[in-house]
Scaffold this active site. Structure first.
Site, mmCIF file in Angstrom:
data_model
loop_
_atom_site.group_PDB
_atom_site.id
_atom_site.type_symbol
_atom_site.label_atom_id
_atom_site.label_comp_id
_atom_site.label_asym_id
_atom_site.label_seq_id
_atom_site.Cartn_x
_atom_site.Cartn_y
_atom_site.Cartn_z
ATOM 1 N N ASP A 185 0.674 -1.479 0.029
ATOM 2 C CA ASP A 185 -0.184 -0.173 -0.199
ATOM 3 C C ASP A 185 0.986 1.206 -0.130
ATOM 4 O O ASP A 185 1.832 0.877 0.576
ATOM 5 C CB ASP A 185 -0.957 0.131 1.380
ATOM 6 C CG ASP A 185 -1.881 1.528 1.791
ATOM 7 O OD1 ASP A 185 -2.205 1.024 0.479
ATOM 8 O OD2 ASP A 185 -1.884 2.108 2.732
ATOM 9 N N HIS B 131 4.694 7.102 -1.191
ATOM 10 C CA HIS B 131 4.783 7.667 0.268
ATOM 11 C C HIS B 131 5.716 7.460 1.263
ATOM 12 O O HIS B 131 5.882 7.936 2.284
ATOM 13 C CB HIS B 131 3.442 7.977 0.916
ATOM 14 C CG HIS B 131 2.209 8.210 0.808
ATOM 15 N ND1 HIS B 131 1.977 9.496 -0.420
ATOM 16 C CD2 HIS B 131 1.298 7.701 -0.170
ATOM 17 C CE1 HIS B 131 0.909 10.002 -0.456
ATOM 18 N NE2 HIS B 131 0.420 8.877 -1.209
ATOM 19 N N GLU C 144 1.486 0.110 -5.277
ATOM 20 C CA GLU C 144 0.211 0.661 -5.489
ATOM 21 C C GLU C 144 1.420 2.374 -6.012
ATOM 22 O O GLU C 144 1.491 2.751 -4.533
ATOM 23 C CB GLU C 144 -0.689 1.510 -3.965
ATOM 24 C CG GLU C 144 -1.849 1.790 -4.645
ATOM 25 C CD GLU C 144 -2.252 2.210 -3.129
ATOM 26 O OE1 GLU C 144 -3.275 3.328 -3.351
ATOM 27 O OE2 GLU C 144 -1.829 2.597 -2.220
#
Ligand code: MG
Length: 665
Positions: free
Chosen positions: A361, A365, A403
């Site tokens: 996920d 980031h 992702e």
């Protein structure tokens, strides 16, 4: 053996292809597809939300046994892998705020149930991929709970916790963060700082200013007072946790407790009434308690009294105060960081149990510079670490898909770290193609993305998809136009890459997500298997579109209808699984119908060529009118699968509106 099966399948598919739509008569001999071992070549994955897929025990929440009971459905859909939504305990219904990576969420079943699901899936040639959240944990995470208690705990360094974040970032103390962003820093001491240990509490209501004084204590802990004439309590928030105090003087109440609270305490004069006037807390902004110092109590808008250790610290969480980011330090030393070691050990456990891979996920980031080299480098460390464990029991490499929600150019560098990444541009292009009814540029665009990936990794796997759990549903984007939805499925199953079908997409589910004026839950709708009343709606807090969850849209209804979207998915996944060129082939342009031929702009055409040289011609007419195509250079005698209206006359193919066909070359 393989060839004979292929010929039989081809014959069956040719029969299906000749079937007419809207024919639900008994003469419709179509059968739900089935597969024997090794027959699913198409690498089709299914994104599944554990909480809303299938409920086995009637509590309204999807569970492992529910998934296990529906493996036949996924097998018939040609699925060879399932991406499960996060399976760990979490505060939220969706699970992306993990409390404990080494456990399964008890709402979904036991670890034994999870293992039984793995074994049952493997028996049907279906792999299981876990969703792993490396960027952040949840505020209820066991490591974060330890970190909040201060530097004495090793977990303190597994997060970004600081009394002065901007200074610490400027000084290079947090190498994962390139700059100070005040919106990402949250007070450790607001709402989620608790305490465990022996404490003495003294409530003094004798003066004009009522106070609470708390001190750490070595004295023996007391049981709550059982004298019901004394109405003074400490409230620590959990059921049954109104602790009656002892009266030790006029308007003085005391007790020594082995105290445990995840957040703090309130003072109450009733254990049954919640009205104002029976509850005392702290004034807003002055609600962190210091041991030994009387805290002035307020009954006006009483705020939770919190324990201030570590006091006045802030932690970083890019997704908000409920999701603290993990701190792996500089990427050069990340693999030896405590956080990395700890989370890798949890992954080892699941790999050891039989999990086949991970969906990672929010990987852009992890290090705050989304386009920097750190994230791909970090992901390579993670991949290699997991693969080392995996290779102890497997002869092939572990699967992992990232992702990276960016355009293809920005995704490409992430192939340095991972073998597969989701291709968000696939749907960006396809929805334009279908809504603008312009197909002639599609193959060129897709091939250009693959060229970018191949420059980084020769065997890059674009994980193609329509939408996922964070996006407005395909059916909404395509105006609930069934013909367009069927063609979206046909594109997905005929393009180069490894496709994902998102739970409910095969049934035509619609819904707008939270970023689009809807709600996230509305794009995470439960599967209606036969009766809407048994759908797993329990974890969605009533945020379910009642017009969508009906018996009429159920799996059973759509299975029985030759004109359903589900039927189209069955047919095109079968075609992909049975044809090596579609299953694993490379795209190349058609010599006549391509981006240079804008006279027939509604047609998307390409070849798929497998490594064994076998080849298929893929044709889609996304227009609203029939087109007549001169295909004198192609073989048209072996039609693999079709959609809509297709006819062949010599070397001419007539493709009706929203019609698609594949010819084996
Ligand atoms: Mg259940």
């Amino acid at each position: 053996m393989k060839k004979a099966i292929y010929a039989l399948m081809l014959a069956a598919l040719l029969f299906q292809a000749c079937g007419k739509e809207n024919n639900d008569s008994p003469a419709d001999k179509w059968e739900i597809p089935s597969y024997s071992a090794g027959e699913k070549q198409g690498n089709i994955s299914y994104q599944l939300l554990i909480y809303s897929f299938a409920d086995s025990d009637g509590d309204g929440i999807g569970d492992f046994n529910g998934i296990k009971s529906k493996l036949d459905y996924l097998d018939a859909l040609g699925v060879s892998a399932i991406w499960l939504s996060p399976a760990h305990p979490a505060d939220s219904y969706h699970g992306y705020d993990v409390q404990d990576y080494s456990a399964v969420n008890p709402k979904y079943g036991t670890e034994a149930d999870f293992k039984a699901l793995l074994d049952a899936a493997h028996a049907k040639d279906i792999k299981i991929y876990m969703d792993y959240v490396l960027n952040h944990t949840g505020k209820g995470n066991v490591w974060f709970a330890a970190a909040k208690k201060g530097e004495i705990n090793k977990e303190f360094g597994w997060f970004h916790i600081s009394a002065n974040p901007s200074a610490d970032i400027a000084a290079g103390k947090f190498p994962m963060l390139t700059s100070y962003n005040s919106g990402e820093w949250h007070d450790v001491t607001v709402g989620d700082i608790g305490y465990e240990g022996r404490l003495h509490f003294k409530v003094d209501f004798s003066g004009s200013v009522k106070t609470l004084t708390v001190t750490t204590s070595e004295a023996a802990a007391q049981q709550p007072n059982t004298d019901t004439s004394v109405n003074m309590f400490l409230w620590v928030g959990e059921p049954g946790k109104a602790v009656r105090m002892y009266k030790t003087g006029t308007d003085i109440y005391e007790i020594t407790l082995d105290f445990s609270s995840p957040w703090g305490v309130l003072v109450r004069s009733s254990d049954t009434s919640w009205d104002n006037g029976t509850k005392w807390g702290a004034p807003k902004g002055a609600n962190v308690l210091s041991f030994g110092t009387p805290l002035a109590l307020s009954t006006d808008d009483a705020h939770d009294i919190l324990f201030g250790s570590p006091s006045q610290m802030k932690f970083q969480g890019a997704f908000g105060s409920w999701m603290p980011d993990l701190n792996y330090g500089a990427v050069s030393t990340a693999s030896s960081s405590g956080a990395f070691e700890a989370i890798a050990e949890t992954a080892d456990k699941w790999i050891g149990m039989g999990v086949d891979g991970f969906r990672l996920d929010a990987v852009k980031h992890i290090y705050s510079n989304e386009r920097g080299s750190e994230n791909p480098a970090f992901l390579k460390l993670w991949y290699d670490r997991c693969n080392e464990t995996f290779r102890k029991t497997h002869s092939s490499d572990i699967y992992m898909v990232g992702e990276v929600w960016m355009d293809a150019s920005a995704v490409a560098p992430y192939y340095k770290g991972l073998p597969a990444n989701f291709e968000f541009d696939f749907w960006e292009r396809l929805k334009w193609v279908l809504n603008q009814r312009t197909g002639c540029y599609f193959a060129k665009d897709l091939m250009s993305y693959r060229t970018k990936y191949a420059a980084v990794r020769a065997d890059a796997i674009p994980a193609t998809k329509l939408t996922n759990h964070d996006e407005t549903r395909a059916a909404t984007i395509l105006g609930k136009d069934l013909a367009k939805l069927k063609q979206a499925a046909a594109f997905l199953m005929t393009a180069e890459g490894q496709p994902y079908i998102y739970q409910g997409e095969e049934l035509g589910y619609w819904g707008k997500d939270g970023d689009d004026g809807g709600r996230d839950e509305l794009v995470r709708t439960p599967i209606v298997w036969d009766k809407a009343s048994s759908a797993a709606v329990g974890d969605l807090s009533g945020n379910v579109d009642a017009t969508l969850v009906t018996d009429e849209i159920s799996v059973e209804k759509q299975k029985a209808s030759s004109s359903s979207l589900l039927r189209t998915y069955f047919e095109w996944t079968k075609a992909r699984n049975s044809c090596p060129a579609l299953a694993g082939g490379k795209m190349s342009a058609h010599q006549k119908y391509n981006d240079s031929n804008t006279l027939v702009s509604s047609v998307a055409a390409w070849y798929m060529t497998a490594s064994d040289g076998s080849k298929a011609l893929v044709l889609h007419n996304v227009g609203s009118n029939e087109v007549s195509l001169d295909l004198s250079g192609d073989k048209l005698d072996k039609q693999l699968v079709s959609l809509g209206s297709v006819s062949v006359d010599g070397s001419t193919v007539k493709l009706g509106a929203s019609s698609s066909v594949v010819y084996v070359q």
